[in-house]
Design an enzyme around this catalytic site. Structure first.
Site, mmCIF file in Angstrom:
data_model
loop_
_atom_site.group_PDB
_atom_site.id
_atom_site.type_symbol
_atom_site.label_atom_id
_atom_site.label_comp_id
_atom_site.label_asym_id
_atom_site.label_seq_id
_atom_site.Cartn_x
_atom_site.Cartn_y
_atom_site.Cartn_z
ATOM 1 C CD1 TRP A 76 -72.539 29.981 46.403
ATOM 2 C CD2 TRP A 76 -70.508 30.219 47.301
ATOM 3 N NE1 TRP A 76 -72.289 28.865 47.164
ATOM 4 C CE2 TRP A 76 -71.049 28.981 47.729
ATOM 5 C CE3 TRP A 76 -69.233 30.589 47.741
ATOM 6 C CZ2 TRP A 76 -70.355 28.119 48.577
ATOM 7 C CZ3 TRP A 76 -68.539 29.731 48.586
ATOM 8 C CH2 TRP A 76 -69.099 28.508 48.986
ATOM 9 C CG ASP A 129 -69.121 31.670 40.729
ATOM 10 O OD1 ASP A 129 -69.091 30.573 40.139
ATOM 11 O OD2 ASP A 129 -69.086 31.774 41.973
ATOM 12 C CE LYS A 164 -70.800 24.319 43.273
ATOM 13 N NZ LYS A 164 -71.289 23.723 44.522
#
Length: 360
Positions: A101, A172, A196
Site C-alpha cells: 500500500w 495511512d 476495516k
C-alpha cells in the site's frame, strides 16, 4: 445460515451489536419516520448523526485542538492522490515504502509532483521496518508519508515516538486505526479507509491539522480540496450518509467496550494467541520480524502449499471464511480487527491445531 467467523481484510466484520441496532433502526431512525438512507444530509436529523460521530471519534482518539475531522469519499486509495494534491504546493515529499500500500501511494504521488523514496523494505519481502534514525530525510520536505499498518504483509509501526520529526507526518492508518491509543498530535494528517475498523465501505476518514489546510494545488477539483471540505463540514456534495451513520454506531460501540485502551488489551490477546501457535507449530510460518508483526493482519503459510486448498475447504466447514492470503503473497491471512470476537480467534486457533494433527 448462522453467522460465520469472517476474517476478511475488508470489507470486514462489523460488531454484531452495531448490525442489530442498524437493523432495528433501518425503517425508522429515532422516531423520525424514515431511514437514515432517506433523510436529507442538510437536515437536523443527519446533522446530529454527523456531529455525534465526530465528537465520539474525538473522544476515542483524543484528537487535540487544531485538527479537523473529515468524512470523505473515494477510500484510502483516493488519498494517495489527494494528499499530494493538497500538500505538495510545488515542493517535494518523502515516502517510506514498507509494503504494497505504501508502494502504491508513492507511485501515485509521483503523478502529482516531486517524490523521494527514502526507504524501501521490498528486498526482504516487506517483512521488517527501516531504522528511522538512518533515513536520509529532506528537512524541507512538504511531508513524510508512511503506512503504519500494511494489511497485505502484516507489518505494523508501534513506536510513534521514534518516527522522524521536523516535517509533517502523513500516515495511512486504514487497517489499524482505533485498535489502540494513538497520539494524533505526532501527525500532520491521518487517513483511513472505513471498511476495516471504522464501518462499511464508502467513507474515508481524514484527520488533518489546520496548518496544512489551504495549500492545495491550483486547479484541484473542489471536491478534493481539504480546506473546502473542512469549511463545509465534509459536505461539499452529498456525503455517504448511511456509511457515516454506521461509523458513528461503531464509535459508540467502542466507547461502550471501554475505549481504545481496552480494545488494545483484547487485540493483543487475539494476536498473541495466533502468533504463539504459528511459531510453536513447525507447520505454519509467519515471516515478519517479531517486533513489527501486525496485531490486525496475521499472514501465514503452511509448510506444504499443496495443502492450501484443503485448509480453506476444511476451514469453511468450521465456519471460518475469507482467510485466503492476498494473491500477491499466497498462503493465508487472518484479519482480526476490533469486531472479530475473541471466540472467533479461538475457533481459528483450534482449527489450525486440529488441521496440523490431521495433515502434519
Amino acid at each position: 445460515m448462522e453467522r460465520i467467523y469472517n476474517f476478511s481484510p475488508g470489507p470486514a466484520v462489523l460488531p454484531r451489536e452495531v448490525l442489530e441496532q442498524a437493523s432495528d433502526e433501518l425503517m425508522n431512525w429515532n422516531g423520525c419516520g424514515m431511514s437514515v438512507m432517506e433523510m436529507s444530509h442538510r437536515g437536523k436529523d443527519f446533522g446530529s448523526i454527523l456531529e455525534s460521530a465526530e465528537a465520539d471519534l474525538g473522544i476515542l482518539l483524543g484528537i487535540p485542538p487544531g485538527y479537523r475531522t473529515l468524512f470523505l469519499q473515494g477510500g484510502a486509495t483516493m488519498q494517495f492522490a489527494q494528499v499530494p494534491m493538497n500538500l505538495l504546493a510545488g515542493g517535494s515529499a518523502d515516502y517510506v515504502v514498507t509494503g504494497d500500500w505504501s508502494k502504491k501511494a508513492c507511485k501515485e504521488a509521483r503523478r502529482h509532483g516531486a517524490v523521494r523514496q527514502v526507504a524501501d523494505t521490498e528486498a526482504d519481502g516487506f517483512t521488517s521496518l527501516p531504522s528511522w534514525s538512518e533515513l536520509d530525510l529532506d528537512p524541507d520536505a512538504a511531508y513524510l508519508h508512511l503506512c503504519t499498518n500494511e494489511t497485505i504483509r502484516g507489518v505494523e509501526v508501534f513506536d510513534f515516538d521514534s518516527l522522524p520529526a521536523g516535517v509533517p507526518l502523513v500516515a495511512d492508518m486504514s487497517s489499524h486505526i482505533l485498535s489502540r491509543p494513538m497520539d494524533v498530535s505526532r501527525f500532520g494528517l491521518i487517513y483511513a479507509g472505513a471498511q476495516k475498523n471504522i464501518g462499511p465501505a464508502g467513507i474515508c476518514l481524514v484527520i488533518v491539522h489546520e496548518d496544512l489546510l489551504g495549500k492545495a494545488a491550483e486547479g484541484i477539483p473542489s471536491l478534493l480540496d481539504y480546506a473546502l471540505q473542512a469549511e463545509n463540514h465534509s459536505m461539499v456534495n452529498t456525503p455517504p450518509t448511511f456509511a457515516i451513520y454506521m461509523a458513528g454506531l461503531v464509535f459508540k460501540w467502542l466507547i461502550r467496550q471501554g475505549g481504545l485502551k481496552a480494545m488494545e488489551r483484547v487485540n493483543l490477546r487475539k494476536a498473541q494467541l495466533l502468533y504463539d501457535l504459528i511459531d510453536g507449530s513447525g507447520f505454519y510460518n509467519n515471516p515478519v520480524r517479531p517486533d513489527c508483526r501486525s496485531r490486525m493482519n496475521v499472514p501465514f503459510t503452511l509448510r506444504d502449499p499443496k495443502l492450501d486448498e484443503t485448509f480453506l475447504a476444511e476451514a469453511r466447514l468450521h465456519g471460518i471464511l475469507q482467510i485466503k492470503g492476498h494473491k500477491s503473497v499466497g498462503g493465508m491471512r487472518a484479519s482480526i480487527y476490533n469486531a472479530m470476537p475473541q471466540e472467533g480467534v479461538h475457533a481459528l486457533a483450534d482449527f489450525m491445531a486440529e488441521f496440523q494433527r490431521k495433515h502434519g
